[in-house]
Design a protein around this motif. Structure first.
Motif, PDB file in Angstrom:
ATOM      1  N   GLY A 153       0.831  -1.062  -0.091  1.00  0.00           N
ATOM      2  CA  GLY A 153       0.073  -0.100  -0.031  1.00  0.00           C
ATOM      3  C   GLY A 153       0.744   1.187   0.023  1.00  0.00           C
ATOM      4  O   GLY A 153       2.072   1.222   0.213  1.00  0.00           O
ATOM      5  N   GLY A 154       0.250   2.414  -0.138  1.00  0.00           N
ATOM      6  CA  GLY A 154       1.030   3.676  -0.105  1.00  0.00           C
ATOM      7  C   GLY A 154       0.113   4.709  -0.490  1.00  0.00           C
ATOM      8  O   GLY A 154      -0.910   4.716  -0.739  1.00  0.00           O
ATOM      9  N   LEU A 155       0.754   5.866  -0.921  1.00  0.00           N
ATOM     10  CA  LEU A 155       0.232   6.999  -1.233  1.00  0.00           C
ATOM     11  C   LEU A 155       0.316   7.424  -2.768  1.00  0.00           C
ATOM     12  O   LEU A 155       1.719   7.470  -3.088  1.00  0.00           O
ATOM     13  CB  LEU A 155       0.474   8.426  -0.555  1.00  0.00           C
ATOM     14  CG  LEU A 155       0.161   9.780  -1.232  1.00  0.00           C
ATOM     15  CD1 LEU A 155      -1.499   9.901  -1.119  1.00  0.00           C
ATOM     16  CD2 LEU A 155       0.857  10.845  -0.324  1.00  0.00           C
ATOM     17  N   VAL A 156      -0.463   7.164  -3.628  1.00  0.00           N
ATOM     18  CA  VAL A 156      -0.152   7.652  -5.162  1.00  0.00           C
ATOM     19  C   VAL A 156      -1.197   8.700  -5.374  1.00  0.00           C
ATOM     20  O   VAL A 156      -2.053   9.243  -5.174  1.00  0.00           O
ATOM     21  CB  VAL A 156      -0.434   6.155  -5.805  1.00  0.00           C
ATOM     22  CG1 VAL A 156       0.541   5.289  -5.668  1.00  0.00           C
ATOM     23  CG2 VAL A 156      -1.626   5.890  -6.098  1.00  0.00           C
ATOM     24  N   GLN A 157      -0.850   9.109  -6.811  1.00  0.00           N
ATOM     25  CA  GLN A 157      -1.788  10.268  -7.584  1.00  0.00           C
ATOM     26  C   GLN A 157      -2.710   9.324  -8.378  1.00  0.00           C
ATOM     27  O   GLN A 157      -2.404   8.181  -8.895  1.00  0.00           O
ATOM     28  CB  GLN A 157      -0.933  11.154  -8.516  1.00  0.00           C
ATOM     29  CG  GLN A 157      -0.036  12.154  -7.673  1.00  0.00           C
ATOM     30  CD  GLN A 157       0.559  13.074  -8.442  1.00  0.00           C
ATOM     31  OE1 GLN A 157       0.764  12.862  -9.707  1.00  0.00           O
ATOM     32  NE2 GLN A 157       0.595  14.409  -8.037  1.00  0.00           N
ATOM     33  N   GLN A 175     -12.114  -1.208   2.803  1.00  0.00           N
ATOM     34  CA  GLN A 175     -13.016  -0.121   3.776  1.00  0.00           C
ATOM     35  C   GLN A 175     -12.466   1.010   3.649  1.00  0.00           C
ATOM     36  O   GLN A 175     -11.383   1.388   4.067  1.00  0.00           O
ATOM     37  CB  GLN A 175     -13.098  -1.027   5.251  1.00  0.00           C
ATOM     38  CG  GLN A 175     -14.068  -0.418   5.877  1.00  0.00           C
ATOM     39  CD  GLN A 175     -14.301  -0.920   7.134  1.00  0.00           C
ATOM     40  OE1 GLN A 175     -13.521  -1.941   7.855  1.00  0.00           O
ATOM     41  NE2 GLN A 175     -15.648  -0.916   7.876  1.00  0.00           N
ATOM     42  N   ALA A 176     -13.019   1.863   3.422  1.00  0.00           N
ATOM     43  CA  ALA A 176     -13.038   3.417   3.521  1.00  0.00           C
ATOM     44  C   ALA A 176     -13.601   4.122   4.688  1.00  0.00           C
ATOM     45  O   ALA A 176     -14.513   3.428   5.406  1.00  0.00           O
ATOM     46  CB  ALA A 176     -13.600   4.101   2.267  1.00  0.00           C
ATOM     47  N   PRO A 177     -12.971   4.941   5.297  1.00  0.00           N
ATOM     48  CA  PRO A 177     -13.635   5.412   6.209  1.00  0.00           C
ATOM     49  C   PRO A 177     -14.944   5.898   6.226  1.00  0.00           C
ATOM     50  O   PRO A 177     -15.434   6.576   5.296  1.00  0.00           O
ATOM     51  CB  PRO A 177     -12.753   7.058   6.376  1.00  0.00           C
ATOM     52  CG  PRO A 177     -11.410   6.811   5.680  1.00  0.00           C
ATOM     53  CD  PRO A 177     -11.858   5.646   4.648  1.00  0.00           C
ATOM     54  N   GLY A 178     -15.799   5.557   7.510  1.00  0.00           N
ATOM     55  CA  GLY A 178     -17.217   5.617   7.588  1.00  0.00           C
ATOM     56  C   GLY A 178     -18.146   4.888   6.584  1.00  0.00           C
ATOM     57  O   GLY A 178     -19.247   5.032   6.521  1.00  0.00           O
ATOM     58  N   LYS A 179     -17.255   3.901   5.872  1.00  0.00           N
ATOM     59  CA  LYS A 179     -18.063   2.959   4.922  1.00  0.00           C
ATOM     60  C   LYS A 179     -18.031   1.555   5.414  1.00  0.00           C
ATOM     61  O   LYS A 179     -16.914   1.358   6.288  1.00  0.00           O
ATOM     62  CB  LYS A 179     -17.453   3.207   3.563  1.00  0.00           C
ATOM     63  CG  LYS A 179     -18.014   4.414   2.977  1.00  0.00           C
ATOM     64  CD  LYS A 179     -17.593   4.747   1.739  1.00  0.00           C
ATOM     65  CE  LYS A 179     -17.921   5.865   1.192  1.00  0.00           C
ATOM     66  NZ  LYS A 179     -17.948   5.980  -0.453  1.00  0.00           N
ATOM     67  N   LYS A 237      -8.540   5.493  -8.704  1.00  0.00           N
ATOM     68  CA  LYS A 237      -9.177   6.847  -8.338  1.00  0.00           C
ATOM     69  C   LYS A 237      -9.164   7.032  -6.953  1.00  0.00           C
ATOM     70  O   LYS A 237      -8.951   6.501  -6.078  1.00  0.00           O
ATOM     71  CB  LYS A 237     -10.535   6.540  -8.956  1.00  0.00           C
ATOM     72  CG  LYS A 237     -10.573   6.078 -10.476  1.00  0.00           C
ATOM     73  CD  LYS A 237     -12.088   5.656 -10.897  1.00  0.00           C
ATOM     74  CE  LYS A 237     -12.241   5.057 -12.141  1.00  0.00           C
ATOM     75  NZ  LYS A 237     -13.700   4.880 -12.282  1.00  0.00           N
ATOM     76  N   PRO A 238      -9.438   8.317  -6.719  1.00  0.00           N
ATOM     77  CA  PRO A 238      -9.452   8.888  -5.308  1.00  0.00           C
ATOM     78  C   PRO A 238     -10.536   7.910  -4.383  1.00  0.00           C
ATOM     79  O   PRO A 238     -10.215   7.602  -3.309  1.00  0.00           O
ATOM     80  CB  PRO A 238     -10.041  10.406  -5.452  1.00  0.00           C
ATOM     81  CG  PRO A 238      -9.479  10.934  -6.642  1.00  0.00           C
ATOM     82  CD  PRO A 238      -9.526   9.563  -7.471  1.00  0.00           C
TER      83      PRO A 238
END
Length: 125
Positions: free
Chosen positions: A9-13, A39-43, A87-88
Motif C-alpha cells: 500500500g501507499g500514497l499515489v496520484q 474499507q473506506a472511512p465511514g463505510k 481513482k480517489p
C-alpha cells in the motif's frame, strides 16, 4: 490456521498503479480461495476481488472491474492485487482473506475464515 500479511500500500496520484501482496503462512495455502476487500472511512467493508484455489476462476466487484486484477502464486504462498488507473474513491484499507474450501469464490465476508491486518491505499486527486 492461516496467517495473512498484506503489503504494497501507499500514497499515489490518480491514474497511477499499485500492486498489493498478501503473504500467507502454512503449507495449505493452495487449499484456500483468496479474496480482497476494502474499507473506506465511514463505510462498510466492500468486496474487491476473489480467486479460487488455483487462480483459474476470478471474480470482481463492479467498481474495480477492468482496472484491478487478482492473481496468486501458490509456490510463494502469495496472492496479489494489481490496481491500475487508480481513482480517489479507491482510497481505503485493503484486506486479504482466505476461505475454505478453495473452489468457492465468494463476494461476501461470511465464507472467509482468516483475515489480514490490512494495508492503506491512498489515492490523491
Amino acid at each position: 490456521q492461516v496467517q495473512l500479511v498484506e503489503s504494497g500500500g501507499g500514497l499515489v496520484q490518480a491514474g497511477a498503479s499499485l500492486r498489493l501482496s498478501c503473504a500467507a503462512s502454512g503449507r495449505t495455502f493452495s487449499s484456500y480461495a483468496m479474496g480482497w476487500f476494502r474499507q473506506a472511512p465511514g463505510k462498510e467493508r466492500e468486496f474487491v476481488a476473489a480467486t479460487n484455489w488455483n487462480g483459474g476462476s476470478t471474480y470482481y466487484g463492479n467498481s474495480v472491474k477492468g482496472r484491478f486484477t487478482i492473481s496468486r502464486d501458490n509456490a510463494k504462498n502469495t496472492v496479489y492485487l494489481q490496481m491500475n488507473s487508480l481513482k480517489p474513491e479507491d482510497t481505503a484499507v485493503y484486506y486479504c482473506a482466505a476461505a475454505w474450501p478453495g473452489m468457492v469464490v465468494a463476494d461476501r465476508e461470511g465464507p472467509y475464515d482468516y483475515w489480514g491486518q490490512g494495508t492503506q491505499v491512498t489515492v490523491s486527486s
